[in-house]
Design an enzyme around this catalytic site. Structure first.
Site, PDB file in Angstrom:
ATOM      1  CE  LYS A 212       6.172  -4.835 -30.234  1.00  0.00           C
ATOM      2  NZ  LYS A 212       5.997  -3.415 -30.016  1.00  0.00           N
TER       3      LYS A 212
ATOM      4  CG  HIS B 243       1.607   0.578 -31.637  1.00  0.00           C
ATOM      5  ND1 HIS B 243       1.317  -0.340 -32.608  1.00  0.00           N
ATOM      6  CD2 HIS B 243       2.921   0.401 -31.344  1.00  0.00           C
ATOM      7  CE1 HIS B 243       2.402  -1.030 -32.897  1.00  0.00           C
ATOM      8  NE2 HIS B 243       3.386  -0.604 -32.139  1.00  0.00           N
TER       9      HIS B 243
ATOM     10  CG  HIS C 237      10.127   2.771 -28.643  1.00  0.00           C
ATOM     11  ND1 HIS C 237      10.603   1.611 -29.221  1.00  0.00           N
ATOM     12  CD2 HIS C 237       8.807   2.835 -28.948  1.00  0.00           C
ATOM     13  CE1 HIS C 237       9.605   1.005 -29.856  1.00  0.00           C
ATOM     14  NE2 HIS C 237       8.509   1.725 -29.699  1.00  0.00           N
TER      15      HIS C 237
ATOM     16  CG  HIS D 262       4.343   0.360 -26.731  1.00  0.00           C
ATOM     17  ND1 HIS D 262       4.002  -0.611 -27.633  1.00  0.00           N
ATOM     18  CD2 HIS D 262       5.368   1.026 -27.307  1.00  0.00           C
ATOM     19  CE1 HIS D 262       4.778  -0.540 -28.696  1.00  0.00           C
ATOM     20  NE2 HIS D 262       5.622   0.468 -28.523  1.00  0.00           N
TER      21      HIS D 262
ATOM     22  CG  HIS E 196       4.695  -3.502 -34.947  1.00  0.00           C
ATOM     23  ND1 HIS E 196       5.102  -2.224 -34.657  1.00  0.00           N
ATOM     24  CD2 HIS E 196       4.219  -3.452 -36.221  1.00  0.00           C
ATOM     25  CE1 HIS E 196       4.888  -1.433 -35.703  1.00  0.00           C
ATOM     26  NE2 HIS E 196       4.365  -2.170 -36.673  1.00  0.00           N
TER      27      HIS E 196
ATOM     28  CG  ASP F  78       4.787   3.394 -30.216  1.00  0.00           C
ATOM     29  OD1 ASP F  78       5.911   2.990 -29.856  1.00  0.00           O
ATOM     30  OD2 ASP F  78       4.375   3.287 -31.385  1.00  0.00           O
TER      31      ASP F  78
END
Ligand code: DOR
Ligand code: ZN
Length: 367
Positions: free
Chosen positions: A110, A185, A26, A24, A147, A258
């Site tokens: 996602k 997360h 970004h 995971h 999420h 994350d």
């Protein structure tokens, strides 16, 4: 948290591991992508790349183009493999997802509840409308990455994850027992218990920051935006439950950083962005936790084996070496943006000492 004297005495001088993957991350786009992608590729062989760009990555064509931009940002990391995800919207077409999955473009989908976090405005406003998408994913074995927070303004921000489990995730998993789900997360003891109690099709990622900090970190001596992320860090009790889960050896828990970079001005602002940039020293940060918990022998499972097993992918054969050499993490890192400029970011652990150092392979240097 500082290591106990006992763990220092018993730690080996170095540790070799299968090269880990980040399940995971970004990586952003443009200058930020070019700046941060090498910090992930240096430690990790593969990474599940989040699709919350502006505009979000919702189609197979957009994911292919984004994947190409990531590879172009990594001229020195030929072996790195970005694993792409599709951003689910109310209007997602299950056929396009299935086609993208079969072609090997998408690894997973996602789910952002609309308005739950950064760039989630186009996310899902009503899970019930996605039933055909979930049914397709279940039938083709495409994982759903979640999420897990409700956005209901009446629910306290520290309870949003636990309420999501009750209201949405538990019913979803019951309706689709074959759907592979990763609760991303995780931040609470409730999520640890949920994942442990669910079948083999449910797993969770755990970040370095949620293993190191509790919610006090955001308010220590003043307001500290560099510790603000979503889901927000919780009470100490929850951090301890996450540490037990991470070092438990259970295959349902695996590494997902994350890492979420934001320009300093966007963090240090009257309405600052959520996200902690931990990519450069993430593996050292996890190693420290496993050392403190006297479970270094379980780091490889968490970092390099449980994730591929869940995703049905091969394990990496290459090794990395961590040496037990304390290093001070800089207050700020300046990363080359690939276009003659630099991007300055505050890294997680800024100013702290970490006990481990990843040995460079192939002559790459730290930022
Ligand atoms: O802290 C976070 N940052 N949590 C998220 O869910 C999104 C991420 C981001 O994109 O900045
Ligand atoms: Zn994220």
């Amino acid at each position: 948290m500082s290591p106990s004297p006992a763990s220092i005495e018993t730690s080996p001088p170095s540790l070799s591991l299968r090269r880990p993957d980040d399940w995971h991350v970004h990586l952003r786009d443009g200058a930020m992508l070019r700046a941060v992608a090498p910090t992930t590729a240096r430690s990790f062989a593969r990474a599940i790349v989040m699709p919350n760009l502006v505009p979000p990555v919702t189609t197979t064509a957009a994911a292919q183009a984004y994947r190409q931009r990531i590879l172009e940002a990594l001229p020195d990391h030929a072996g790195f493999q970005p694993l792409m995800t599709a951003y689910l919207c109310d209007g997602t077409d299950p056929e396009d997802l299935a086609a993208g999955f079969r072609q090997g473009v998408f690894t997973a989908c996602k789910l952002y509840p609309a308005h739950a976090t950064t760039n989630s405005a186009a996310g899902v406003s009503d899970l019930a409308r996605l039933e055909p998408v979930f049914a397709t994913m279940e039938s083709i074995g495409m994982p759903l990455l979640v999420h897990g927070e409700v956005t209901d303004a009446c629910v306290d921000i520290f309870d949003r994850e636990a309420v999501f489990l009750e209201r949405h995730l538990d019913p979803l998993v019951r309706r689709h027992p074959g759907l592979k789900v990763v609760l991303e997360h995780i931040t609470t003891e409730q999520s640890v218990a949920f994942v442990e109690g669910a079948g083999a099709s449910v797993a969770a990622t755990i970040t370095p920051h949620h293993l190191h900090i509790n919610r006090n970190a955001m308010f220590r001596g003043g307001l500290r935006p560099d510790f603000y992320c979503l889901p927000v860090a919780k009470r100490e009790r929850h951090r301890l439950a996450l540490r037990r889960a991470a070092v438990s050896g259970r295959p349902c828990f695996f590494l997902g950083t994350d890492s979420a970079p934001h320009a300093r001005a966007a963090k240090e602002s009257a309405c600052g962005c959520a996200g902690i940039f931990n990519a450069p020293w993430a593996i050292e940060s996890y190693a420290q936790v496993f050392e403190e918990e006297q479970a270094l022998e379980r780091l490889q499972g968490f970092a390099s084996e449980h994730g591929p097993r869940f995703y049905g992918l091969p394990q990496n054969e290459e090794q990395i070496r961590l040496v037990r050499e304390p290093q001070r993490i800089p207050e700020l890192v300046r990363l080359d943006d690939g276009a003659g400029g630099t991007v300055a970011l505050v890294p997680f652990h800024a100013g702290d000492i970490l006990n481990w150092r990843l040995e460079a392979s192939g002559g790459e240097d730290r930022p």
